[in-house]
Design an enzyme around this catalytic site. Sequence first.
Site, PDB file in Angstrom:
ATOM      1  N   CYS A   2       0.841  -1.201   0.000  1.00  0.00           N
ATOM      2  CA  CYS A   2       0.000   0.000   0.000  1.00  0.00           C
ATOM      3  C   CYS A   2       0.879   1.254   0.000  1.00  0.00           C
ATOM      4  CB  CYS A   2      -0.866   0.025   1.241  1.00  0.00           C
ATOM      5  SG  CYS A   2      -1.873  -1.447   1.396  1.00  0.00           S
ATOM      6  N   ARG A  27       2.360   1.406  -5.913  1.00  0.00           N
ATOM      7  CA  ARG A  27       2.539   0.552  -4.736  1.00  0.00           C
ATOM      8  C   ARG A  27       1.322  -0.331  -4.482  1.00  0.00           C
ATOM      9  NH1 ARG A  27       6.722   2.349  -1.337  1.00  0.00           N
ATOM     10  NH2 ARG A  27       5.787   1.109   0.299  1.00  0.00           N
ATOM     11  N   TRP A  74      -3.292  -2.218  -1.700  1.00  0.00           N
ATOM     12  CA  TRP A  74      -3.031  -3.532  -2.304  1.00  0.00           C
ATOM     13  C   TRP A  74      -3.502  -4.517  -1.241  1.00  0.00           C
ATOM     14  CZ3 TRP A  74       0.294  -7.837  -1.504  1.00  0.00           C
ATOM     15  CH2 TRP A  74       0.536  -8.626  -2.633  1.00  0.00           C
ATOM     16  N   ASN A 100      -0.027   0.982   6.276  1.00  0.00           N
ATOM     17  CA  ASN A 100       0.670   0.071   5.357  1.00  0.00           C
ATOM     18  C   ASN A 100       1.324  -0.986   6.234  1.00  0.00           C
ATOM     19  OD1 ASN A 100       2.163  -1.117   3.297  1.00  0.00           O
ATOM     20  ND2 ASN A 100       3.799   0.406   3.424  1.00  0.00           N
ATOM     21  N   GLY A 101       1.170  -2.262   5.876  1.00  0.00           N
ATOM     22  CA  GLY A 101       1.789  -3.326   6.658  1.00  0.00           C
ATOM     23  C   GLY A 101       0.751  -4.267   7.236  1.00  0.00           C
ATOM     24  N   GLU A 476      14.455 -13.885 -16.513  1.00  0.00           N
ATOM     25  CA  GLU A 476      13.943 -12.521 -16.319  1.00  0.00           C
ATOM     26  C   GLU A 476      13.019 -12.129 -17.485  1.00  0.00           C
ATOM     27  OE1 GLU A 476      13.346 -10.395 -14.315  1.00  0.00           O
ATOM     28  OE2 GLU A 476      13.256  -8.475 -15.321  1.00  0.00           O
ATOM     29  N   LYS A 480       9.090 -11.008 -17.200  1.00  0.00           N
ATOM     30  CA  LYS A 480       8.551  -9.783 -17.814  1.00  0.00           C
ATOM     31  C   LYS A 480       7.323 -10.109 -18.649  1.00  0.00           C
ATOM     32  CE  LYS A 480       9.889  -7.397 -16.065  1.00  0.00           C
ATOM     33  NZ  LYS A 480      10.830  -7.492 -15.024  1.00  0.00           N
ATOM     34  N   GLU A 483       4.291 -11.343 -16.493  1.00  0.00           N
ATOM     35  CA  GLU A 483       3.732 -10.314 -15.600  1.00  0.00           C
ATOM     36  C   GLU A 483       2.782  -9.380 -16.334  1.00  0.00           C
ATOM     37  OE1 GLU A 483       6.824  -8.778 -12.271  1.00  0.00           O
ATOM     38  OE2 GLU A 483       7.607  -8.672 -14.292  1.00  0.00           O
ATOM     39  N   HIS A 499      15.315 -32.556 -21.023  1.00  0.00           N
ATOM     40  CA  HIS A 499      15.173 -33.453 -19.882  1.00  0.00           C
ATOM     41  C   HIS A 499      13.757 -33.427 -19.312  1.00  0.00           C
ATOM     42  CE1 HIS A 499      19.439 -34.316 -19.981  1.00  0.00           C
ATOM     43  NE2 HIS A 499      19.674 -33.008 -20.026  1.00  0.00           N
ATOM     44  N   LYS A 601       4.449  -3.052  -6.748  1.00  0.00           N
ATOM     45  CA  LYS A 601       5.879  -2.860  -6.989  1.00  0.00           C
ATOM     46  C   LYS A 601       6.714  -3.154  -5.761  1.00  0.00           C
ATOM     47  CE  LYS A 601       9.154  -0.068  -9.389  1.00  0.00           C
ATOM     48  NZ  LYS A 601       9.444  -1.194 -10.298  1.00  0.00           N
TER      49      LYS A 601
HETATM   50  C1  G6P Z   1       7.792  -7.269  -6.340  1.00  0.00           C
HETATM   51  C2  G6P Z   1       7.720  -6.623  -7.705  1.00  0.00           C
HETATM   52  C3  G6P Z   1       8.834  -7.182  -8.587  1.00  0.00           C
HETATM   53  C4  G6P Z   1      10.182  -6.997  -7.914  1.00  0.00           C
HETATM   54  C5  G6P Z   1      10.217  -7.629  -6.522  1.00  0.00           C
HETATM   55  C6  G6P Z   1      11.467  -7.260  -5.752  1.00  0.00           C
HETATM   56  O1  G6P Z   1       7.429  -8.605  -6.428  1.00  0.00           O
HETATM   57  O2  G6P Z   1       6.467  -6.843  -8.315  1.00  0.00           O
HETATM   58  O3  G6P Z   1       8.835  -6.502  -9.827  1.00  0.00           O
HETATM   59  O4  G6P Z   1      11.180  -7.565  -8.708  1.00  0.00           O
HETATM   60  O5  G6P Z   1       9.097  -7.161  -5.760  1.00  0.00           O
HETATM   61  O6  G6P Z   1      11.468  -5.868  -5.518  1.00  0.00           O
HETATM   62  P1  G6P Z   1      12.705  -5.029  -5.072  1.00  0.00           P
HETATM   63  O7  G6P Z   1      12.169  -3.651  -4.830  1.00  0.00           O
HETATM   64  O8  G6P Z   1      13.248  -5.642  -3.818  1.00  0.00           O
HETATM   65  O9  G6P Z   1      13.694  -5.064  -6.192  1.00  0.00           O
END
Ligand code: G6P
Length: 606
Positions: A2, A27, A74, A100-101, A476, A480, A483, A499, A601
């Site tokens: 949040c 957030r 969130w 938040n938390g 990665e 991407k 997501e 395998h 995020k």
């Molecule tokens: C969340 C985000 C990801 C990110 C991860 C780690 O899951 O959705 O995109 O890679 O957190 O975030 P950080 O801020 O620690 O890189």
Amino acid sequence: MCGISAVTGSEDIVAILYESILNLEYRGYDSCGLGVVGNGNVTVRKNTGGVEEVNRKEHLTKLKGKTGIAHTRWATHGKVSRENAHPHNSADGQFSIVHNGIINNYEDLRDELMAQGVVFKSETDTEVMAHLLEKTFQETGDIEQAFIQSVKRLEGSFAFCMVSARSQQTIYCVRQGSPLVLGLGTKSNFVASDVNAFLQHTRKALVLEDGEYATVTPDSVTVRKTADGSLVSRKPIRIEWDAETSRKGGYAHYMLKEIFEQPQTIRNALAATQEGVERIASQIRERRDTYMMGVGTTHYVAQAGQYFFSSLAGKYLPVVSSDEFVDLAVVGPQDMVMAISQSGETYDTRRGIAHAKDQGARTASIVNVMGSSLSMSTDEVIMQGSGPEICVVSTKAALAQMVILLRLALETGLQEGTLAAEQYDESYSHLKALPDTVTAVLNERSGFVRNLADKTVGYRNWLMLGRGIYYPMALEAALKLKEITYLHVEGMAAGFLKHGTLALVDEEMMSFFLVPTPEEKELNQHTISAIEEVKARKGPVIGIAFENDKRALKLLDHAIELPPTPPLVAPLLELVVAQLFSYFSALKLGRSIDKPRNLAKSVTVG
Ligand code: G6P
């Protein structure tokens, strides 16, 4: 997770408050609300949806007042609903809070309050705090005391902002495990989960630490320890980011803007502290083990780092995903643990670092957000300087972290003697040339990448394949693509495919290959063998390959061709192209690119 925000000023602050949660929306974005003090109570407007949508429904910006709080959510406790959206008010409407938390003991507190006749309106853990405030105020008659005594009843990790109709121009806020920063303006002050909330108004920030609370008025800020009320004096920091970087600036999406900013973020990563790089490199040499730790994208960044250290410095560095770190890693005083994190606030990564400290290990971090928890709590820190990354999925921050890991691996190799000075210089020159190559590829290949994405986006199942250093890049790239498109994408080592997973390959399973440069002979050859294995089973194959790689280009049904590039930086260049491919695929599908469903995020809960 949040985003919380609060503003108090000598004039009406509603427009500023509204803008602050627009800036924090990445957030969390399932619901939001504003609470503004005035006329003997706190008026709250809130609803489900993104900030602009809620404004259309609730006319948030029509509110008027000089002090207020805001929240973008969130969901953790309780579904996405108007009742569960923040702010939450006490029953008498005198206290209003955003949070938040997580409050771990909220069920016990709720039972206790219900036994006293309190009626709860929401399913959130947050609401207990609103009612506790009212009760404690009845006993103490003092707002600050009521705030602190209520906070002391809470267990968990949280940050709160509170306003009260009884003290029209004061914000009360506390930090206990979730981020909170104060912004120091002229005739107005700010509190928020991160600096993006108020960057347009001030770059002077004071970071609260865990176990501290603050009282904030338009012209004063007082910070105290929650435990004993003792005064804390701390110098403000200056945030070097400019507000313009956190705006979209003509791009359709933040993701596209951030992809195109990468030449600059590489330059910034190359300009980050050389002393810090040298110190960490010498620690890596001295310590028994140096674990690297991140989660989501940063886990894959750490995995890429592993290949850099093995190949350039002859050192194997263990990597454990932050969420598994405490259960798996065996660390002690002889070791170092290096966290990688864009936000510097990720719960799992912070927990890993706290564990490492408990075990007596040295700690280091590569972090983007200034003043963030990890940047302040590790023994060594490299600030990557990528500027605000707003899109929920990480692009420029991840690439910059890889550049810093390359620098660390080169430095370790140089100190260790596995790299001669000339090799080091040559490698460094390739890194320095990378920004221009990225610019050229973005400018010249975007159209082709877009056409290819348009053509292939109908496939529902994808494999993203690479070998050696191209394997973490494939992981990665797969993250991407999944997501932001919501397609099923599996990242895999190209050599692992035969395998088991090969059983899935048919005309409907798309395989995307990250093909190494022809100079990386064995890697390239092995990857080409994997392409052949897929083709032999009638699987469609596309990928990224280099212009001088005739065999790969002939085999792939469609290839994004890149100019010949030194092997050291070729995987990074391929990653940029894969990011772009994901972006255009999601665009074609009409997805919510900057804010994909169900994600946030900065995940600050466990
Ligand atoms: C969340 C985000 C990801 C990110 C991860 C780690 O899951 O959705 O995109 O890679 O957190 O975030 P950080 O801020 O620690 O890189």
